[in-house]
Design an enzyme around this catalytic site. Structure first.
Site, PDB file in Angstrom:
ATOM      1  N   HIS A 104       0.825  -1.200   0.000  1.00 52.45           N
ATOM      2  CA  HIS A 104       0.000   0.000   0.000  1.00 52.45           C
ATOM      3  C   HIS A 104       0.865   1.259   0.000  1.00 52.45           C
ATOM      4  O   HIS A 104       1.585   1.529   0.964  1.00 52.45           O
ATOM      5  CB  HIS A 104      -0.887  -0.027   1.249  1.00 52.45           C
ATOM      6  CG  HIS A 104      -1.849   1.106   1.356  1.00 52.45           C
ATOM      7  ND1 HIS A 104      -1.768   2.046   2.345  1.00 52.45           N
ATOM      8  CD2 HIS A 104      -2.918   1.449   0.593  1.00 52.45           C
ATOM      9  CE1 HIS A 104      -2.759   2.917   2.209  1.00 52.45           C
ATOM     10  NE2 HIS A 104      -3.469   2.579   1.155  1.00 52.45           N
ATOM     11  N   HIS A 163      -1.439  10.263  -2.940  1.00 54.01           N
ATOM     12  CA  HIS A 163      -2.705   9.906  -2.301  1.00 54.01           C
ATOM     13  C   HIS A 163      -3.618  11.087  -2.051  1.00 54.01           C
ATOM     14  O   HIS A 163      -4.768  11.104  -2.487  1.00 54.01           O
ATOM     15  CB  HIS A 163      -2.454   9.171  -0.983  1.00 54.01           C
ATOM     16  CG  HIS A 163      -3.727   8.822  -0.283  1.00 54.01           C
ATOM     17  ND1 HIS A 163      -4.320   9.656   0.638  1.00 54.01           N
ATOM     18  CD2 HIS A 163      -4.562   7.768  -0.422  1.00 54.01           C
ATOM     19  CE1 HIS A 163      -5.453   9.106   1.054  1.00 54.01           C
ATOM     20  NE2 HIS A 163      -5.622   7.958   0.432  1.00 54.01           N
TER      21      HIS A 163
HETATM   22  O1  G3P Z   1      -6.709   1.624  -2.473  1.00 51.05           O
HETATM   23  C1  G3P Z   1      -7.010   0.859  -1.357  1.00 51.05           C
HETATM   24  C2  G3P Z   1      -6.816   1.751  -0.259  1.00 51.05           C
HETATM   25  O2  G3P Z   1      -5.615   2.386  -0.583  1.00 51.05           O
HETATM   26  C3  G3P Z   1      -7.930   2.736  -0.177  1.00 51.05           C
HETATM   27  O3  G3P Z   1      -7.624   3.658   0.694  1.00 51.05           O
HETATM   28  O4  G3P Z   1      -7.337   6.004   1.003  1.00 51.05           O
HETATM   29  O5  G3P Z   1      -5.396   4.513   1.210  1.00 51.05           O
HETATM   30  O6  G3P Z   1      -6.330   4.997  -1.001  1.00 51.05           O
HETATM   31  P1  G3P Z   1      -6.605   4.844   0.440  1.00 51.05           P
HETATM   32 CA    CA Z   2      -5.209   3.702  -2.625  1.00 56.39          CA
END
Ligand code: G3P
Ligand code: CA
Length: 378
Positions: free
Chosen positions: A49, A91
């Site tokens: 992530h 992000h």
């Molecule tokens: O993309 C999956 C997860 O990353 C969603 O949350 O806000 O971290 O992009 P975010």
């Molecule tokens: Ca994401």
């Protein structure tokens, strides 16, 4: 001799039936495994992530290079577009949290990414914030890190001995009309939409980039999923899930401030979907509009700012699997949560701590995080 044949056949039939039975019950316990195989996505999947963002500033070179070298199956990123049309990995929809914009462009702190050219963004330091926020994991080499373009993330994915895939989210896509087609163009130009089922990486190395599931597309936004499916029908797609705030309808509309919850994690943990019918309607919509998986929010045992609502309840995972959808919850960093959510049917996780998840899945990195960061010059 001839008399023996029916007896042997009888034994064989028994053995075959037992085997079939055990395979059937195994398939029943792990329905996502067969679904993942169908779309060429690893099972269970380790999705880095924003890279390995527990240990390095999110969506920067050390974060992605570390996730790659640890052995993550995918490098996850959030795609936005600059004023001059370049796709970048970032992000937040503003720059205040993860850059030094307050020093460089103090009057533009709240401006959207689409109002900056790539050259302007490249003047920002996207690493120092991490050292201030997480002193125990700070490194002087993180000072001055740059925001990356999609092309630069692809370079990182291709450069190491491991060949991870890319798990790409269209972030705030309504702000970037046409971003889905732009994404298709970059991926096609780099050869990432071609199928490479025959190529193999070195023995024991990750080889997702050379499989049909080398790219997974993800979004919270239904219109974007439809456009992604139109542009890239052959690529696996995941609909990210959230309860409330215009997404899946919640059972209550009480706001955090009025809820009495001690923190946001407790507030979200109490938020439930309005009905099983509402959840089923979202699963049906996802399936009918090109998704091959869902990315549900999850409650984390120890709370924290990534602990959201419980969308990995057993009846929910059953509904998803019954419709042929794989399940990748976000964002999970702890072994206890991996265990609980896997038992409920998770087919992999978005994680900031790829090293932890790889360990949980029994394929730990041979080299430490520190060693790998140093090898890459950090
Ligand atoms: O993309 C999956 C997860 O990353 C969603 O949350 O806000 O971290 O992009 P975010
Ligand atoms: Ca994401």
């Amino acid at each position: 001799m001839l008399n023996r044949i029916p007896k042997i056949l009888g034994h064989l039939t028994l053995v075959a039936s037992a085997l079939l039975l055990s395979q059937t019950s195994l398939a029943a316990e792990q329905p996502g495994k067969a679904l993942a195989a169908k779309i060429g996505v690893p099972w269970p999947a380790v999705i880095g992530h924003r890279g390995a963002s527990f240990d390095a500033p999110e969506e920067t070179i050390p974060s992605y290079a570390l996730a790659r070298d640890l052995g993550a199956d995918y490098l996850e990123m959030d795609i936005q577009r600059t004023k001059d049309g370049v796709l970048i990995a970032l992000h937040d929809d503003t720059l205040g949290r993860t850059t030094n914009i307050a020093q460089v462009y103090p009057d533009r702190i709240k401006d959207p990414i689409s109002s900056f050219t790539l050259e302007e963004l490249k003047r920002l330091d996207a690493g120092s914030w991490f050292n201030a926020a997480y002193p125990a994991r700070a490194r002087s080499s993180y000072v001055g890190l740059k925001i990356l373009t999609l092309n630069e993330v692809i370079d990182i994915a291709e450069e190491g001995e491991n060949k991870p895939g890319l798990y790409i989210e269209t972030k705030v896509p309504a702000q970037f009309p046409g971003v889905e087609a732009d994404l298709q163009a970059v991926l096609a130009k780099r050869g990432w939409l071609d199928q490479h089922p025959a190529k193999t990486a070195a023995k024991g190395k990750v080889n997702v980039a050379n499989t049909p599931g080398r790219v997974v597309l993800q979004t919270f936004e239904k219109p974007s999923l439809e456009l992604l499916h139109k542009s890239m029908p052959q690529v696996p797609k995941v609909l990210l899930l959230w309860i409330g705030d215009g997404y899946m309808e919640a059972s209550s509309n009480v706001k955090f401030e009025a809820s009495g919850a001690k923190d946001k994690a407790a507030f979200y943990a109490g938020r439930e979907v309005k009905s099983q019918g509402e959840f089923a309607a979202w699963m049906d919509w996802a399936k009918d509009h090109g998704a091959s998986g869902i990315g549900p929010a999850a409650v984390l045992k120890h709370g924290g700012d990534q602990s959201y609502m419980d969308m990995v309840k057993p009846w929910m995972t059953k509904m998803a699997h019954d419709r042929g959808l794989v399940i990748h919850p976000y964002t999970v960093d702890d072994a206890e949560d991996y265990k609980t959510l896997s038992a409920r049917g998770a087919d992999g996780f978005f994680t900031n701590r790829a090293a932890q998840l790889l360990k949980f899945y029994g394929r730990p990195s041979k080299e430490s995080i520190d060693t790998l960061l140093r090898k890459n010059g950090y």
